[in-house]
Scaffold this active site. Structure first.
Site, PDB file in Angstrom:
ATOM      1  N   PRO A  51      -8.040  81.406  21.089  1.00  0.00           N
ATOM      2  CA  PRO A  51      -7.802  80.346  22.067  1.00  0.00           C
ATOM      3  C   PRO A  51      -8.609  79.105  21.683  1.00  0.00           C
ATOM      4  O   PRO A  51      -9.720  79.236  21.167  1.00  0.00           O
ATOM      5  CB  PRO A  51      -8.300  80.958  23.388  1.00  0.00           C
ATOM      6  CG  PRO A  51      -9.185  82.097  23.004  1.00  0.00           C
ATOM      7  CD  PRO A  51      -8.699  82.581  21.671  1.00  0.00           C
ATOM      8  N   HIS A  52      -8.038  77.938  21.891  1.00  0.00           N
ATOM      9  CA  HIS A  52      -8.757  76.726  21.480  1.00  0.00           C
ATOM     10  C   HIS A  52      -8.311  75.524  22.291  1.00  0.00           C
ATOM     11  O   HIS A  52      -7.293  75.557  22.974  1.00  0.00           O
ATOM     12  CB  HIS A  52      -8.543  76.473  19.979  1.00  0.00           C
ATOM     13  CG  HIS A  52      -7.106  76.337  19.590  1.00  0.00           C
ATOM     14  ND1 HIS A  52      -6.332  77.414  19.242  1.00  0.00           N
ATOM     15  CD2 HIS A  52      -6.301  75.261  19.516  1.00  0.00           C
ATOM     16  CE1 HIS A  52      -5.111  77.000  18.945  1.00  0.00           C
ATOM     17  NE2 HIS A  52      -5.050  75.695  19.112  1.00  0.00           N
TER      18      HIS A  52
END
Lengths: 101, 163
Positions: B74-75
């Site tokens: 996730p980013h």
């Protein structure tokens, strides 16, 4: 027993330049893979950087390792019955900046 | 591999924030726990936590970063971030992260980047994914049950990729 003429597998390739300012980050990589996966052809994406580096155009994880920022030149190659259409549509996706800026 | 010779795990992974056993059991919870941990370690400002949680979760809902093989990355980006930071999280029981292969996710890299430097973001993603594709790396990461062991694994990779 009969001998069938072996017809060469259709192959196509085209050079593209990454044009969206964020480069080939995760979302565009997924778009590319989603489209590539609609074709039966094998899709290979090459990056020229000193030594040639190539990845499976149907793997998001591999596509991200191209580290292709804006301006990066890539070669899209397809081998298979629908190679022409695959390369054309994938090149258009890149050239249309994946719908980004 | 691509060309990210200049970016290493130790340049952006915050050791103090590493979570060897995540408590969260769902997607939004994992994201929050990891961002909280970065704030507690002083790697990001506390008043950015809410913004970042919603940014990363929003990004995740547009398309999962669980690309398969038990890993997810996730980013998100934020204009107020000064530098790129990441944290590693591990879940021994696995979390349903809506992964592409529909399998649970055991190892997470959460990456936060300033909006100003897309090239460095791509370089970090390259380092992360180049390694996550290596079967032994994923296996060791999944088995590393302390902060120190996870950090040593990253250090080992950094050293072996030095030319």
């Amino acid at each position: 027993m009969s001998f069938k003429a072996i017809t060469p597998m259709p192959t196509a390739e085209r050079e593209v330049i990454i044009a969206n300012s964020l480069g080939l980050h995760a979302r565009p990589a997924m778009q590319f893979v989603d489209l590539a996966s609609t074709f039966s052809s094998r899709v290979i994406v090459q990056k020229q950087c000193g030594e040639c580096y190539e990845v499976d155009g149907k793997s998001v994880m591999q596509m991200i390792t191209l580290e292709a920022g804006v301006g990066t030149k890539l070669k899209i190659r397809a081998d298979g019955e629908d190679a022409d259409a695959a390369v054309r549509q994938l090149a258009e996706l890149v050239e249309n900046k994946f719908g980004e800026e | 591999m691509g060309s990210s010779k200049d970016v290493k795990f130790c340049d952006f992974v915050v050791k103090e924030a590493i979570i060897p056993e995540l408590e969260a059991r769902d997607r939004a919870g994992v994201i929050r726990e990891m961002i909280d941990s970065l704030a507690k370690a002083g790697a990001i400002e506390a008043d950015l936590v809410e913004d970042l949680c919603s940014e990363v979760t929003k990004r995740e809902m547009k398309g999962t970063t669980g690309f398969g093989k038990g890993v997810a990355v996730p980013h998100g980006k934020h204009p107020r971030l000064q530098k790129m930071v990441a944290v590693v999280g591990r879940s021994s029981s696995g979390v349903d992260f809506a992964a592409l292969d529909k399998q649970p996710v055991y190892s997470f890299f959460l990456l936060l980047s300033p909006v100003s430097d897309p090239e460095r973001h791509l370089a970090a993603m390259n380092v992360i994914f180049s390694n996550l594709q290596v079967d032994m790396f994923r296996k060791f990461l999944r088995q590393s049950d302390t902060k120190q062991k996870i950090w040593e694994l990253l250090e080992e990779v950094d050293q072996s990729s030095r030319v």
